[in-house]
Design an enzyme around this catalytic site. Structure first.
Site, mmCIF file in Angstrom:
data_model
loop_
_atom_site.group_PDB
_atom_site.id
_atom_site.type_symbol
_atom_site.label_atom_id
_atom_site.label_comp_id
_atom_site.label_asym_id
_atom_site.label_seq_id
_atom_site.Cartn_x
_atom_site.Cartn_y
_atom_site.Cartn_z
ATOM 1 N N CYS A 120 -4.384 -0.799 -1.557
ATOM 2 C CA CYS A 120 -2.899 -1.350 -1.781
ATOM 3 C C CYS A 120 -2.859 -2.643 -0.937
ATOM 4 C CB CYS A 120 -1.703 -0.532 -1.010
ATOM 5 S SG CYS A 120 -0.075 -1.243 -1.117
ATOM 6 N N CYS A 219 2.737 5.887 2.646
ATOM 7 C CA CYS A 219 4.201 5.526 2.194
ATOM 8 C C CYS A 219 4.542 6.544 1.196
ATOM 9 C CB CYS A 219 4.599 4.074 1.909
ATOM 10 S SG CYS A 219 3.308 3.746 0.436
#
Length: 389
Positions: A120, A219
């Site tokens: 990411c 997350c």
């Protein structure tokens, strides 16, 4: 300087951070990646206080609630209003779904334990943010609230990525995949601060996020409540066997995605001595377990290597390094030997591979996770674990 900015003196750590920012080489214009948390909020505040021209940039990664969702957007916008800086939102939900969520599900289905955070950072955050900042706002730099440090090595001409000063918050493990081109344009203002320093400085600035609770490391787990809940939302239960290495069936499971290498607790197996997961067999839908004396691994092969603080070495190069194989694991000594790229890897973006031979057996060598190589605090490089034995 914003009218509401603090008039009280900075803490010693904050004063040092401000001094470093004021003397940072090059242009002092920057886009700050704002998640809506205290770390990125203070990053923006310190840069403003140090006299930089700052704009806030928030990536909208997921729908719903959470740091990368609407809640984070609101807090990030509030911080920008308080600091009197522009705030921009980029809708990156499709990219995040394609690059991270889909890849994560495919990895778990294949029997590996993916590491989405490093991917990411590379594919969704840093490079896209730099491109947006340059093309849309004419800003050559970005800053983030990561706990890591950067130093330029005049001898090698390379940027050295170093561990953050706060060992408990150090995030260099997740940043190993950033290229030299990216590191040259990044600022980490919190690298020399501890988390308590950050809280104190955020309170000094009166930031609305000063006491905001921390999100989970992943997350997606934070967004869904747990990693299991995230996986259950995408993968239906698929029962299979838990077996010893000789094939003896000792239990059942409802999906190999709920297990990882080295796991001991939560197996649901009654045995004469503790069992550890040593392999996930996607083809047979089996979780393979063994006793601790059989679970250790002496070496592994690492692929898709990104060399950071050192230039790519020649094939068959060998040296001792400290290796970290999980974010929360301690580094361990190992001999790194570079390997010639296989024919199938030759055209890959990152064809470099190496073998790691550990001084002592390791119990959490997990395909899909990163092995990051250190020399002291410096990240030499890192890659994804492919096989172990």
């Amino acid at each position: 300087m914003p009218a509401a900015f603090p008039v009280t003196a900075a803490t010693p750590a904050g004063a040092e951070a401000l001094d470093r920012l004021r003397h940072w080489p090059g242009e002092h214009r920057v886009a700050v990646g704002l998640s809506g948390g205290v770390d990125s909020s203070l990053t923006a505040a310190l840069l403003v206080e140090a006299g930089w021209e700052v704009e806030g940039l928030t990536l909208w990664l997921m729908s719903g609630k959470g740091a990368c969702c609407a809640e984070g957007l609101v807090d990030a916008a509030g911080i920008c209003e308080q600091l009197e800086i522009p705030h921009h939102v980029v809708d990156s939900r499709d990219t995040f779904q394609r690059e991270i969520v889909n890849g994560l599900i495919e990895g778990y289905q294949a029997g590996i334990t993916p590491l989405p955070c490093s991917r990411c950072n590379r594919a969704v955050k840093f490079s896209p943010m730099l491109q947006w900042a340059q093309e849309k706002r004419g800003l050559a730099r970005i800053a983030t609230g990561h706990y890591a440090r950067l130093r330029f090595d005049e001898t090698t001409g390379r940027w050295r990525l170093l561990r953050g000063l706060d060992a408990r918050k150090d995030q260099s493990y997740f940043l190993y995949d950033l290229t030299q081109e990216v590191l040259a344009r990044v600022v980490f203002p919190l690298g020399e601060l501890t988390k308590p320093d950050t809280r104190l400085e955020a309170a000094r600035h009166g930031l609305r996020t000063a006491a905001k609770p921390e999100s989970q490391d992943l997350c997606l787990a934070d967004h869904h409540g747990s990693m299991r809940a995230f996986l259950d939302a995408y993968l239906p239960p698929r029962q299979g066997e838990i077996v010893l290495q000789d094939g003896t069936v000792v239990g059942e499971h409802d999906g190999i995605e709920h297990f990882t290498i080295g796991q001991r607790k939560g197996l649901g197996v009654a045995w004469s001595e503790p069992l550890h997961v040593v392999r996930l067999d996607a083809a047979m839908n089996r979780v393979v377990v063994a006793t601790r004396d059989q679970a250790g691994r002496s070496h592994c092969v690492v692929g898709a290597i990104n060399w950071v603080s050192m230039a790519p070495p020649a094939p068959e190069h060998s040296q001792m390094v400290q290796v970290q194989v999980r974010y929360r694991s301690a580094p361990v000594p190992a001999r790194l030997t570079t390997m010639t790229a296989e024919a199938s890897d030759a055209a890959a973006e990152r064809p470099h591979r190496c073998r790691l031979d550990f001084d002592e057996p390791q119990f959490s060598i997990t395909p899909g996770q990163a092995a990051v190589f250190y020399d002291g605090d410096a990240v030499l490089g890192g890659g994804l674990i492919q096989t172990s034995a």
